[in-house]
Design a protein around this motif. Structure first.
Motif, short mmCIF file in Angstrom:
data_model
loop_
_atom_site.label_atom_id
_atom_site.label_comp_id
_atom_site.label_asym_id
_atom_site.label_seq_id
_atom_site.Cartn_x
_atom_site.Cartn_y
_atom_site.Cartn_z
N PRO A 31 24.04 -1.26 -5.80
CA PRO A 31 24.93 -2.19 -5.13
C PRO A 31 24.53 -3.63 -5.49
O PRO A 31 23.38 -3.89 -5.85
N ALA A 32 25.48 -4.53 -5.37
CA ALA A 32 25.24 -5.94 -5.73
C ALA A 32 24.04 -6.51 -4.98
O ALA A 32 23.28 -7.31 -5.54
N ALA A 33 23.84 -6.11 -3.74
CA ALA A 33 22.72 -6.63 -2.96
C ALA A 33 21.38 -6.25 -3.59
O ALA A 33 20.44 -7.06 -3.60
N ASN A 34 21.26 -5.03 -4.12
CA ASN A 34 20.02 -4.62 -4.79
C ASN A 34 19.78 -5.46 -6.04
O ASN A 34 18.67 -5.91 -6.29
N ALA A 39 16.85 -9.62 -8.92
CA ALA A 39 17.00 -10.83 -9.76
C ALA A 39 16.26 -12.01 -9.15
O ALA A 39 15.78 -12.88 -9.87
N SER A 40 16.14 -12.01 -7.81
CA SER A 40 15.42 -13.10 -7.14
C SER A 40 13.91 -12.89 -7.17
O SER A 40 13.17 -13.73 -6.68
N GLY A 41 13.47 -11.75 -7.72
CA GLY A 41 12.04 -11.48 -7.81
C GLY A 41 11.48 -10.69 -6.64
O GLY A 41 10.27 -10.56 -6.51
N THR A 42 12.36 -10.12 -5.81
CA THR A 42 11.93 -9.35 -4.65
C THR A 42 12.07 -7.86 -4.95
O THR A 42 13.16 -7.40 -5.28
N LEU A 121 8.28 -8.62 -11.78
CA LEU A 121 8.30 -7.41 -10.95
C LEU A 121 7.63 -6.21 -11.62
O LEU A 121 7.55 -5.14 -11.02
N LEU A 122 7.14 -6.40 -12.83
CA LEU A 122 6.54 -5.26 -13.54
C LEU A 122 5.34 -4.69 -12.80
O LEU A 122 5.20 -3.46 -12.69
N ASP A 123 4.48 -5.55 -12.27
CA ASP A 123 3.32 -5.04 -11.55
C ASP A 123 3.72 -4.22 -10.33
O ASP A 123 3.09 -3.20 -10.03
N SER A 124 4.80 -4.62 -9.64
CA SER A 124 5.25 -3.84 -8.49
C SER A 124 5.77 -2.48 -8.95
O SER A 124 5.63 -1.49 -8.23
N GLN A 125 6.36 -2.42 -10.13
CA GLN A 125 6.84 -1.15 -10.67
C GLN A 125 5.66 -0.22 -10.94
O GLN A 125 5.70 0.96 -10.57
N PHE A 126 4.63 -0.73 -11.58
CA PHE A 126 3.45 0.10 -11.85
C PHE A 126 2.74 0.50 -10.56
O PHE A 126 2.18 1.60 -10.47
#
Length: 168
Positions: A31-34, A39-42, A121-126
């Motif tokens: 969804p657009a909200a996600n 995109a905002s880094g959250t 956001l890569l670190d949050s993905q890992f």
């Protein structure tokens, strides 16, 4: 499946072509909200993800019901996410975990343009990533070669195991 920047969309497109299957990019189902949140880094929360994961499984189910095979590019970082996709798909699903070092993936992310997912956001993905376990339906593939080599390795593994290409 895999973290952002691992090549999921590129490899899934190549794999779908090799297998004569449809390709679905799970990013298109957010969804657009996600998308705005990422995109905002959250990072997304599980509450953000559950409806999206259901939509991913539904996309698989709809294509299979129409008699089509399908390859899906989706992060599916946690086992619970993969189980949610499979439950919504109502069919056996196989996962190919695109695995690479943080350095390789960060370099690939930095080189791409126009994607909503920032490198930050890569670190949050890992941190969220739960690699496939031995009892899960799937396998891990190294991404240190070209996308073509990665797609070929997945196609070979699927064909060798006699598994229909219903997810990645």
């Amino acid at each position: 499946m895999g973290v952002a920047g691992s090549g999921k969309t590129t490899v899934a497109n190549l794999l779908a072509e090799r297998l004569g299957a449809d390709m679905v990019d799970a990013d298109d189902l957010h969804p657009a909200a996600n998308v705005a949140k990422m995109a905002s880094g959250t990072p997304l929360t599980d509450e953000d993800r559950w409806p999206w994961l259901e939509a991913v499984g539904r996309a698989v189910r709809e294509r299979l019901a129409a008699g089509r095979s399908v390859v899906v590019a989706c992060s599916a970082l946690r086992r619970a996410y993969r189980e949610a996709i499979a439950a919504s798909a109502e069919a056996p699903v196989r996962f190919a975990h695109l695995d690479g070092s943080r350095e390789l993936i960060a370099a690939r992310m930095a080189a791409r343009a126009g994607h909503f997912m920032p490198t930050g956001l890569l670190d949050s993905q890992f941190a969220v990533l739960e690699p496939l376990e031995a009892d899960e339906p799937g396998f891990t593939v190294a991404i240190d070669g070209t996308p073509e080599q990665t797609a070929d390795a997945i196609a070979l593994r699927l064909r060798r195991n006699g598994a229909p290409p219903t997810g990645s």
